[in-house]
Motif scaffolding. Structure first.
Motif, short mmCIF file in Angstrom:
data_model
loop_
_atom_site.label_atom_id
_atom_site.label_comp_id
_atom_site.label_asym_id
_atom_site.label_seq_id
_atom_site.Cartn_x
_atom_site.Cartn_y
_atom_site.Cartn_z
N ALA A 21 0.83 -1.21 0.00
CA ALA A 21 0.00 0.00 0.00
C ALA A 21 0.86 1.26 0.00
O ALA A 21 0.62 2.19 -0.77
N VAL A 22 1.89 1.27 0.84
CA VAL A 22 2.78 2.44 0.91
C VAL A 22 3.53 2.61 -0.41
O VAL A 22 3.63 3.71 -0.93
N LEU A 23 4.02 1.51 -0.96
CA LEU A 23 4.76 1.56 -2.22
C LEU A 23 3.88 2.11 -3.35
O LEU A 23 4.30 3.01 -4.09
N ILE A 24 2.69 1.61 -3.48
CA ILE A 24 1.79 2.06 -4.55
C ILE A 24 1.39 3.52 -4.35
O ILE A 24 1.42 4.31 -5.29
N MET A 25 1.05 3.86 -3.11
CA MET A 25 0.65 5.25 -2.85
C MET A 25 1.78 6.22 -3.19
O MET A 25 1.54 7.26 -3.79
N HIS A 26 3.00 5.86 -2.81
CA HIS A 26 4.11 6.79 -3.02
C HIS A 26 4.66 6.75 -4.44
O HIS A 26 4.75 7.78 -5.11
N ASP A 27 5.04 5.56 -4.90
CA ASP A 27 5.74 5.46 -6.18
C ASP A 27 4.82 5.55 -7.39
O ASP A 27 5.24 6.02 -8.44
N ASP A 29 1.15 6.57 -7.15
CA ASP A 29 0.18 7.66 -7.00
C ASP A 29 0.82 8.98 -6.60
O ASP A 29 0.15 10.00 -6.52
N GLU A 30 2.14 8.95 -6.32
CA GLU A 30 2.91 10.14 -5.98
C GLU A 30 2.41 10.89 -4.75
O GLU A 30 2.44 12.11 -4.68
N VAL A 31 1.93 10.13 -3.76
CA VAL A 31 1.49 10.71 -2.50
C VAL A 31 2.73 10.90 -1.62
O VAL A 31 3.52 9.97 -1.48
N PRO A 32 2.92 12.08 -1.03
CA PRO A 32 4.07 12.29 -0.14
C PRO A 32 4.02 11.34 1.06
O PRO A 32 2.94 11.00 1.56
N VAL A 33 5.19 10.93 1.53
CA VAL A 33 5.26 9.96 2.63
C VAL A 33 4.57 10.50 3.88
O VAL A 33 3.90 9.76 4.59
N LEU A 40 -2.68 6.52 6.81
CA LEU A 40 -2.68 5.16 7.35
C LEU A 40 -2.55 5.14 8.88
O LEU A 40 -2.53 4.06 9.48
N SER A 41 -2.47 6.31 9.49
CA SER A 41 -2.33 6.44 10.95
C SER A 41 -1.14 5.65 11.47
O SER A 41 -1.24 4.87 12.42
N ILE A 42 0.01 5.86 10.81
CA ILE A 42 1.24 5.21 11.23
C ILE A 42 2.31 6.28 11.41
O ILE A 42 2.22 7.35 10.81
N PRO A 43 3.32 6.00 12.24
CA PRO A 43 4.41 6.98 12.38
C PRO A 43 5.14 7.19 11.05
O PRO A 43 5.21 6.28 10.22
N LEU A 44 5.68 8.38 10.88
CA LEU A 44 6.40 8.72 9.64
C LEU A 44 7.55 7.74 9.40
O LEU A 44 7.74 7.27 8.28
N PHE A 45 8.30 7.41 10.45
CA PHE A 45 9.42 6.48 10.31
C PHE A 45 8.94 5.13 9.79
O PHE A 45 9.59 4.50 8.96
N THR A 46 7.78 4.68 10.27
CA THR A 46 7.21 3.40 9.82
C THR A 46 6.86 3.46 8.34
O THR A 46 7.11 2.50 7.60
N ALA A 47 6.32 4.57 7.89
CA ALA A 47 5.99 4.72 6.47
C ALA A 47 7.25 4.63 5.61
O ALA A 47 7.27 3.92 4.60
N TYR A 48 8.30 5.33 6.03
CA TYR A 48 9.57 5.27 5.28
C TYR A 48 10.15 3.86 5.31
O TYR A 48 10.66 3.36 4.30
N SER A 49 10.07 3.21 6.44
CA SER A 49 10.59 1.85 6.58
C SER A 49 9.84 0.87 5.68
O SER A 49 10.45 0.04 4.99
N ARG A 50 8.52 0.99 5.66
CA ARG A 50 7.71 0.12 4.80
C ARG A 50 8.02 0.36 3.32
O ARG A 50 8.08 -0.58 2.53
N LEU A 51 8.20 1.62 2.96
CA LEU A 51 8.51 1.95 1.57
C LEU A 51 9.85 1.36 1.16
O LEU A 51 9.97 0.74 0.10
N ARG A 52 10.85 1.53 2.01
CA ARG A 52 12.18 1.00 1.72
C ARG A 52 12.15 -0.53 1.57
O ARG A 52 12.70 -1.08 0.62
N LYS A 53 11.48 -1.18 2.50
CA LYS A 53 11.42 -2.64 2.47
C LYS A 53 10.62 -3.12 1.26
O LYS A 53 10.98 -4.09 0.60
N ALA A 54 9.53 -2.45 0.94
CA ALA A 54 8.70 -2.84 -0.21
C ALA A 54 9.47 -2.71 -1.51
O ALA A 54 9.34 -3.55 -2.41
N ARG A 55 10.28 -1.67 -1.63
CA ARG A 55 11.10 -1.51 -2.84
C ARG A 55 12.09 -2.66 -2.99
O ARG A 55 12.30 -3.17 -4.09
#
Length: 72
Positions: A21-27, A29-33, A40-55
């Motif tokens: 979800a984070v990967l699709i939204m960011h990469d 749909d171009e939604v800022p992290v 998604l009601s998650i901490p910013l660090f968690t969003a970045y972490s999920r994006l990095r791992k998903a990539r």
């Protein structure tokens, strides 16, 4: 183009939903992290972490699928 699309879709299916979800939204749909984290009601660090791992998972899945298709 159809093969590339099929490859990406198959690889995306291998990524757990929370990270996909984070990967699709960011990469795609171009939604800022920051906005993703809020939505998604998650901490910013968690969003970045999920994006990095998903990539990384996407790259691994694409490579794996490509290797299997070459073997066939």
């Amino acid at each position: 183009a159809n093969q590339a699309r099929a490859l990406v879709l198959a690889a995306l299916e291998k990524i757990p939903l929370k990270r996909r979800a984070v990967l699709i939204m960011h990469d795609l749909d171009e939604v800022p992290v920051q906005e993703i984290a809020t939505t998604l009601s998650i901490p910013l660090f968690t969003a970045y972490s999920r994006l990095r791992k998903a990539r990384r998972e996407l790259e691994t899945a694409v490579t794996s699928i490509q290797k299997r298709s070459v073997v066939r």
